[in-house]
Motif scaffolding. Structure first.
Motif, PDB file in Angstrom:
ATOM      1  N   ALA A   1      93.983 -45.875  27.120  1.00 29.40           N
ATOM      2  CA  ALA A   1      92.700 -45.317  27.582  1.00 29.40           C
ATOM      3  C   ALA A   1      91.573 -46.344  27.552  1.00 29.40           C
ATOM      4  O   ALA A   1      91.574 -47.259  26.731  1.00 29.40           O
ATOM      5  N   PHE A   2      90.634 -46.196  28.460  1.00 30.68           N
ATOM      6  CA  PHE A   2      89.375 -46.947  28.398  1.00 30.68           C
ATOM      7  C   PHE A   2      88.203 -46.039  28.715  1.00 30.68           C
ATOM      8  O   PHE A   2      87.056 -46.470  28.705  1.00 30.68           O
ATOM      9  N   ASN A   3      88.519 -44.764  28.997  1.00 27.52           N
ATOM     10  CA  ASN A   3      87.441 -43.793  29.152  1.00 27.52           C
ATOM     11  C   ASN A   3      87.941 -42.374  28.917  1.00 27.52           C
ATOM     12  O   ASN A   3      89.154 -42.123  28.903  1.00 27.52           O
TER      13      ASN A   3
ATOM     14  N   TRP B   1      88.939 -54.948  38.658  1.00 23.40           N
ATOM     15  CA  TRP B   1      88.093 -54.636  39.808  1.00 23.40           C
ATOM     16  C   TRP B   1      88.649 -53.427  40.569  1.00 23.40           C
ATOM     17  O   TRP B   1      89.854 -53.322  40.743  1.00 23.40           O
ATOM     18  N   HIS B   2      87.752 -52.598  41.035  1.00 24.43           N
ATOM     19  CA  HIS B   2      88.169 -51.462  41.876  1.00 24.43           C
ATOM     20  C   HIS B   2      86.966 -50.860  42.591  1.00 24.43           C
ATOM     21  O   HIS B   2      85.814 -51.178  42.268  1.00 24.43           O
ATOM     22  N   ARG B   3      87.284 -50.026  43.562  1.00 21.49           N
ATOM     23  CA  ARG B   3      86.310 -49.072  44.114  1.00 21.49           C
ATOM     24  C   ARG B   3      86.834 -47.714  43.664  1.00 21.49           C
ATOM     25  O   ARG B   3      88.055 -47.479  43.740  1.00 21.49           O
ATOM     26  N   ASP B   4      85.967 -46.780  43.247  1.00 22.87           N
ATOM     27  CA  ASP B   4      86.479 -45.487  42.774  1.00 22.87           C
ATOM     28  C   ASP B   4      87.307 -44.790  43.861  1.00 22.87           C
ATOM     29  O   ASP B   4      88.294 -44.118  43.554  1.00 22.87           O
ATOM     30  N   CYS B   5      86.913 -44.972  45.134  1.00 20.10           N
ATOM     31  CA  CYS B   5      87.597 -44.245  46.222  1.00 20.10           C
ATOM     32  C   CYS B   5      89.041 -44.710  46.431  1.00 20.10           C
ATOM     33  O   CYS B   5      89.820 -44.024  47.088  1.00 20.10           O
TER      34      CYS B   5
ATOM     35  N   VAL C   1      77.087 -41.428  42.929  1.00 21.57           N
ATOM     36  CA  VAL C   1      76.273 -42.413  42.219  1.00 21.57           C
ATOM     37  C   VAL C   1      76.516 -42.279  40.705  1.00 21.57           C
ATOM     38  O   VAL C   1      76.553 -41.171  40.175  1.00 21.57           O
ATOM     39  N   HIS C   2      76.727 -43.432  40.061  1.00 20.40           N
ATOM     40  CA  HIS C   2      76.866 -43.460  38.596  1.00 20.40           C
ATOM     41  C   HIS C   2      75.517 -43.822  37.983  1.00 20.40           C
ATOM     42  O   HIS C   2      74.881 -44.785  38.413  1.00 20.40           O
ATOM     43  N   PHE C   3      75.135 -43.096  36.937  1.00 24.02           N
ATOM     44  CA  PHE C   3      73.950 -43.437  36.138  1.00 24.02           C
ATOM     45  C   PHE C   3      74.488 -43.776  34.755  1.00 24.02           C
ATOM     46  O   PHE C   3      74.938 -42.889  34.035  1.00 24.02           O
TER      47      PHE C   3
ATOM     48  N   ILE D   1      82.559 -52.443  44.888  1.00 27.42           N
ATOM     49  CA  ILE D   1      83.567 -53.121  44.072  1.00 27.42           C
ATOM     50  C   ILE D   1      82.921 -53.427  42.712  1.00 27.42           C
ATOM     51  O   ILE D   1      81.841 -54.025  42.652  1.00 27.42           O
ATOM     52  N   HIS D   2      83.577 -52.978  41.649  1.00 21.70           N
ATOM     53  CA  HIS D   2      82.980 -53.133  40.313  1.00 21.70           C
ATOM     54  C   HIS D   2      84.055 -53.153  39.235  1.00 21.70           C
ATOM     55  O   HIS D   2      85.199 -52.760  39.475  1.00 21.70           O
ATOM     56  N   ARG D   3      83.658 -53.606  38.064  1.00 23.61           N
ATOM     57  CA  ARG D   3      84.511 -53.447  36.881  1.00 23.61           C
ATOM     58  C   ARG D   3      83.632 -53.403  35.627  1.00 23.61           C
ATOM     59  O   ARG D   3      82.564 -54.036  35.581  1.00 23.61           O
ATOM     60  N   GLY D   4      84.103 -52.653  34.625  1.00 25.57           N
ATOM     61  CA  GLY D   4      83.428 -52.642  33.334  1.00 25.57           C
ATOM     62  C   GLY D   4      83.871 -53.883  32.584  1.00 25.57           C
ATOM     63  O   GLY D   4      85.008 -54.328  32.743  1.00 25.57           O
ATOM     64  N   LEU D   5      82.995 -54.481  31.804  1.00 24.57           N
ATOM     65  CA  LEU D   5      83.373 -55.674  31.033  1.00 24.57           C
ATOM     66  C   LEU D   5      83.639 -55.258  29.588  1.00 24.57           C
ATOM     67  O   LEU D   5      82.741 -54.773  28.892  1.00 24.57           O
TER      68      LEU D   5
ATOM     69  N   LEU E   1      77.745 -43.880  28.407  1.00 29.34           N
ATOM     70  CA  LEU E   1      77.846 -42.572  29.054  1.00 29.34           C
ATOM     71  C   LEU E   1      77.492 -42.741  30.531  1.00 29.34           C
ATOM     72  O   LEU E   1      76.400 -43.191  30.861  1.00 29.34           O
ATOM     73  N   ASP E   2      78.434 -42.408  31.393  1.00 27.26           N
ATOM     74  CA  ASP E   2      78.160 -42.426  32.829  1.00 27.26           C
ATOM     75  C   ASP E   2      77.966 -40.993  33.311  1.00 27.26           C
ATOM     76  O   ASP E   2      78.812 -40.126  33.068  1.00 27.26           O
ATOM     77  N   ILE E   3      76.860 -40.781  34.006  1.00 25.23           N
ATOM     78  CA  ILE E   3      76.571 -39.472  34.604  1.00 25.23           C
ATOM     79  C   ILE E   3      76.834 -39.628  36.101  1.00 25.23           C
ATOM     80  O   ILE E   3      76.309 -40.548  36.729  1.00 25.23           O
TER      81      ILE E   3
END
Ligand SMILES: O=C(O)CCC(=O)C(=O)O
Length: 261
Positions: free
Chosen positions: A55-57, A116-120, A139-141, A203-207, A215-217
């Motif tokens: 797990a990472f989330n 790296w990924h796109r959520d879609c 949108v992620h906050f 395109i993004h990744r968590g470091l 917390l992502d909303i």
């Protein structure tokens, strides 16, 4: 409430993200931390093998499985507090709708690398992904609870398709791996109190690293057809709505779901 909302909106439209530094004060973060850590400890116990192995989330933080009524109300009130609604209203002009929450942490397994990924890409094949990024996006906050290395983003990719390097790395083609570095990536270090807004489909990744717990909303524009992605249990119960100061993002989702056949 926020400085230069038009500039933030322009940044979001052009780059796919923006950061507001020091947006939340210590009291706001420590009160949020109290509820979120309660969830996190119970979730880890209940998902021990998954947590230790991959797990990472986690998600559905506002749901009824781990938090009691009053803590859920507290969390709903944080998510839709004036400060966050001011930013949500800047990015999504009409009827912003709550989708879910996710909590991002460091994987226990040191072999697991940030990717790296796109959520879609988890819902769509490549040709459909090309269409998805032209359409309304979630949108992620992101609200980091501790100082962290943050996120790495490829600016502009919420609207444009991958170049060859990005595609091969993200999709692990031509012998490339999704944790390799990208020359177009931009690392955004985050501190507790910052707010990062970014498009789920860029395109993004968590470091991974430091004490990260963020917390992502997730909020969507009702122009996009995302109501079916919303788990009923992560929405407030009817009896909670009167205890939420500004319940618009929740009632917008409840409305969308009830008009569905
Ligand atoms: O922080 C992470 O590990 C990944 C974040 C992410 O992919 C997301 O928020 O969609």
């Amino acid at each position: 409430m926020i400085d230069k909302p038009n500039q933030l909106k322009n940044n979001y439209d052009q780059q796919g993200y923006f950061v507001i530094r020091d947006y939340f004060n210590l009291a706001e973060i420590s009160s949020l931390k109290e509820v979120v850590l309660k969830f996190h400890e119970l979730w880890k116990k209940d998902n021990e093998t998954f947590y230790k192995e991959e797990a990472f989330n986690s998600s559905l933080i506002t749901g009824s499985e781990y938090l009691a009524f009053d803590d859920r109300v507290k969390l709903f009130n944080f998510i839709s507090c004036k400060k966050i609604m001011a930013v949500i209203d800047t990015v999504i002009a009409s009827k912003p709708s709550f989708m879910n929450t996710q909590l991002f942490f460091n994987p226990v397994n040191p072999e697991q690398k940030d990717f790296w990924h796109r959520d879609c890409q988890y819902d769509h094949e490549v040709e459909e992904q090309k269409i998805a990024i032209q359409e309304t996006q979630v949108v992620h906050f992101r609200v980091p609870l501790f100082d962290e290395l943050g996120m790495e983003l490829v600016p502009g990719t919420h609207k444009r398709w991958d170049n060859e390097e990005e595609f091969n790395v993200r999709q692990e083609e031509q012998g490339r791996l999704s944790n390799e570095s990208l020359s177009t990536g931009k690392a955004i270090k985050l501190a507790a109190g910052d707010l990062l807004v970014f498009s789920a489909d860029m395109i993004h990744r968590g470091l991974y690293g430091m004490d990260r717990l963020a917390l992502d909303i997730l909020v969507f524009d009702p122009e996009g057809d995302f109501a079916d992605y919303v788990d009923d249990d992560c929405l407030p119960e009817v009896s909670m709505l009167s205890q939420i100061e500004d319940p618009r993002i929740y009632t917008n989702t409840l409305d969308l779901k009830s008009i569905k056949p």
